[in-house]
Scaffold this active site. Structure first.
Site, short mmCIF file in Angstrom:
data_model
loop_
_atom_site.label_atom_id
_atom_site.label_comp_id
_atom_site.label_asym_id
_atom_site.label_seq_id
_atom_site.Cartn_x
_atom_site.Cartn_y
_atom_site.Cartn_z
N ASN A 1 31.24 -4.07 -78.22
CA ASN A 1 30.72 -4.09 -79.59
C ASN A 1 29.29 -4.62 -79.68
OD1 ASN A 1 31.36 -6.70 -78.87
ND2 ASN A 1 32.04 -7.33 -80.89
N GLU A 2 28.58 -4.67 -78.55
CA GLU A 2 27.26 -5.33 -78.52
C GLU A 2 26.31 -4.86 -79.62
OE1 GLU A 2 29.02 -4.61 -75.93
OE2 GLU A 2 28.95 -6.32 -74.58
N GLY B 1 32.37 -8.82 -73.46
CA GLY B 1 32.63 -9.27 -72.09
C GLY B 1 34.11 -9.23 -71.71
N LEU C 1 31.39 -12.97 -73.74
CA LEU C 1 30.49 -14.03 -73.32
C LEU C 1 30.46 -15.14 -74.37
CD1 LEU C 1 27.50 -12.04 -71.83
CD2 LEU C 1 29.74 -12.57 -70.86
C1 LIG Z 1 18.10 -0.74 -71.52
C2 LIG Z 1 17.74 -2.17 -71.46
C3 LIG Z 1 18.95 -3.02 -71.64
C4 LIG Z 1 18.63 -4.43 -71.36
C5 LIG Z 1 19.83 -5.26 -71.57
C6 LIG Z 1 19.66 -6.52 -70.90
C7 LIG Z 1 20.27 -7.56 -71.26
C8 LIG Z 1 21.23 -7.56 -72.39
C9 LIG Z 1 21.17 -8.79 -73.19
C10 LIG Z 1 22.22 -9.30 -73.73
C11 LIG Z 1 23.57 -8.74 -73.52
C12 LIG Z 1 24.55 -9.81 -73.78
C13 LIG Z 1 25.94 -9.27 -73.69
C14 LIG Z 1 26.88 -9.85 -74.37
C15 LIG Z 1 28.26 -9.42 -74.31
C16 LIG Z 1 29.20 -10.35 -75.04
O1 LIG Z 1 30.28 -10.56 -74.58
S1 LIG Z 1 28.66 -11.10 -76.47
C17 LIG Z 1 30.11 -11.79 -77.21
C18 LIG Z 1 30.69 -10.83 -78.18
N1 LIG Z 1 31.96 -11.29 -78.65
C19 LIG Z 1 32.42 -11.02 -79.86
O2 LIG Z 1 31.79 -10.35 -80.65
C20 LIG Z 1 33.75 -11.59 -80.23
C21 LIG Z 1 33.63 -12.61 -81.31
N2 LIG Z 1 34.91 -13.22 -81.61
C22 LIG Z 1 35.86 -12.62 -82.36
O3 LIG Z 1 35.73 -11.49 -82.78
C23 LIG Z 1 37.09 -13.42 -82.63
O4 LIG Z 1 36.84 -14.76 -82.29
C24 LIG Z 1 38.34 -12.94 -81.84
C25 LIG Z 1 38.06 -12.81 -80.36
C26 LIG Z 1 38.83 -11.60 -82.41
C27 LIG Z 1 39.48 -13.99 -82.04
O5 LIG Z 1 39.69 -14.22 -83.40
P1 LIG Z 1 40.47 -15.52 -83.86
O6 LIG Z 1 40.65 -15.40 -85.33
O7 LIG Z 1 41.66 -15.72 -83.02
O8 LIG Z 1 39.50 -16.73 -83.49
P2 LIG Z 1 38.20 -17.21 -84.28
O9 LIG Z 1 37.34 -16.06 -84.62
O10 LIG Z 1 38.63 -18.11 -85.39
O11 LIG Z 1 37.45 -18.05 -83.16
C28 LIG Z 1 37.91 -19.34 -82.76
C29 LIG Z 1 36.70 -20.16 -82.37
O12 LIG Z 1 36.06 -19.54 -81.26
C30 LIG Z 1 34.67 -19.27 -81.57
N3 LIG Z 1 34.28 -18.03 -80.88
C31 LIG Z 1 34.83 -16.84 -81.00
N4 LIG Z 1 34.22 -15.95 -80.17
C32 LIG Z 1 33.26 -16.63 -79.53
C33 LIG Z 1 32.29 -16.27 -78.54
N5 LIG Z 1 32.20 -15.03 -78.04
N6 LIG Z 1 31.45 -17.23 -78.13
C34 LIG Z 1 31.51 -18.49 -78.61
N7 LIG Z 1 32.42 -18.89 -79.55
C35 LIG Z 1 33.29 -17.96 -79.98
C36 LIG Z 1 34.67 -19.13 -83.08
O13 LIG Z 1 33.37 -19.37 -83.57
C37 LIG Z 1 35.66 -20.22 -83.48
O14 LIG Z 1 34.98 -21.45 -83.38
P3 LIG Z 1 35.41 -22.70 -84.29
O15 LIG Z 1 35.35 -22.23 -85.71
O16 LIG Z 1 34.38 -23.74 -83.98
O17 LIG Z 1 36.79 -23.06 -83.86
#
Ligand SMILES: CCCCC/C=C\C/C=C\CC/C=C/CC(=O)SCCNC(=O)CCNC(=O)[C@H](O)C(C)(C)COP(=O)(O)OP(=O)(O)OC[C@H]1O[C@@H](n2cnc3c(N)ncnc32)[C@H](O)[C@@H]1OP(=O)(O)O
Length: 292
Positions: free
Chosen positions: A168-169, A145, A100
């Site tokens: 990894n949440e 996501g 996400l």
């Molecule tokens: C019982 C009751 C339960 C109730 C539950 C109810 C609700 C739950 C509530 C919330 C749940 C919400 C669920 C969320 C699920 C998700 O998906 S959260 C997102 C998690 N994602 C990550 O942790 C991944 C993070 N990113 C990375 O690890 C790396 O970027 C990568 C994918 C491994 C790639 O690495 P790479 O080196 O190629 O790239 P960069 O890290 O340099 O990234 C480039 C650029 O992109 C930005 N960015 C990366 N990931 C995200 C992201 N997920 N969202 C937004 N932006 C992202 C990063 O910051 C860089 O930006 P720049 O420096 O400005 O270029």
């Protein structure tokens, strides 16, 4: 391969106004601006009827509302066209999807936050219950996501060994909602899901293969697509209606959960994600990603 439909809207303006030295407005004609790249591409093979659906939001295919909306429309289009199968992949060479878009959840106004989550819910449901066979050709990292999209498909082929996948949440201080849990439990069973989710562990492709989180590991995207096509080809002689009803029956827990709990699930998300300490955590995590 033939492109069946594109989801981008072409821009119609072919002239712009510019301010000249005398500050008067003048009309200059110029070439029509290039339309923006679609966030999701779809190509359908004429012969097999199988669609390759490619996430295309550089740099990391983070899932924002417009991308999710496009994906949902494409899945609906494939349903309407009685698709024979869908392969989900990425235009990036290193990231399938970063999950996400954290920017959608950080300091967002409530209406946008709510639209984001409901779009995620409906896109997920469209993918999870799709009548046609679905394969994730995971050609890069697939955290959170990104892993959810993969788990929602029927088969996962991943490029290895260097990419990783997992929910990894908990490592981010957030909680995977029940339907994320159901998706992982569908694939891994109760015990391994509990271990993986409570630790928020990311698995390398070889580890994921050993665990059963992915079904096959290959060395490049072309091989992943070939393997995906082979999986889908197995269903060529299975009557589509029998297949669809069986898939719905096997997946009924997740489908029913979402159908019955959309509003409560949205409320849980809003309550959790708007908490000050969660917002602070997301902010710090985003900053750490940008600092890398
Ligand atoms: C019982 C009751 C339960 C109730 C539950 C109810 C609700 C739950 C509530 C919330 C749940 C919400 C669920 C969320 C699920 C998700 O998906 S959260 C997102 C998690 N994602 C990550 O942790 C991944 C993070 N990113 C990375 O690890 C790396 O970027 C990568 C994918 C491994 C790639 O690495 P790479 O080196 O190629 O790239 P960069 O890290 O340099 O990234 C480039 C650029 O992109 C930005 N960015 C990366 N990931 C995200 C992201 N997920 N969202 C937004 N932006 C992202 C990063 O910051 C860089 O930006 P720049 O420096 O400005 O270029």
């Amino acid at each position: 391969m033939a492109v069946v439909f594109r989801t981008c809207k072409s821009l119609s303006k072919n002239a712009i106004f510019t301010r000249g030295i005398s500050s008067s407005l003048r009309l200059h004609s110029q070439k029509p601006p290039t339309p923006p790249e679609p966030l999701v591409n779809v190509d359908v093979d004429d012969k097999s009827g199988v669609a390759v659906v490619t996430l295309n939001r550089p740099p990391v295919n983070s899932l924002n509302t417009p991308l999710l909306s496009e994906l949902k429309n494409i899945i609906k289009g494939l349903e309407d066209n009685k698709s024979r199968g869908m392969i989900l992949t990425s235009s990036s060479e290193t990231v399938f999807s970063a999950g996400l878009d954290l920017m959608e959840m950080y300091n967002a106004p409530k209406d946008k936050l709510s639209a984001f989550w409901t779009t995620l819910q409906s896109t997920w449901l469209a993918l999870y219950r799709s009548s046609f066979p679905t394969v994730a050709a995971i050609n890069g990292h697939a955290p959170a996501g990104g892993c959810l999209l993969s788990l929602s498909c029927e088969y996962r082929v991943m490029v290895g060994p260097k990419f990783s996948i997992g929910l990894n949440e908990t490592q981010l201080g957030i909680v995977a909602p029940p339907w994320f849990v159901i998706c992982m439990r569908d694939v891994l069973g109760h015990r391994q899901t509990e271990m993986a989710l409570t630790s928020g562990r990311m698995f390398s492709a070889p580890e994921a293969l050993k665990l059963g989180l992915i079904d096959a590991m290959v060395t490049n995207k072309a091989e992943a697509i070939t393997e995906a096509q082979k999986f889908i080809a197995q269903f060529a002689k299975i009557p589509p209606l029998a297949r669809k009803l069986t898939k719905e029956s096997v997946r009924q827990e997740g489908i029913k959960y979402m159908e019955d709990n959309m509003i409560d699930d949205l409320q849980m998300f809003m309550d959790l994600v708007t908490q000050e300490k969660i917002q602070k955590g997301i902010g710090l995590y985003l900053a750490s990603l940008k600092k890398k």
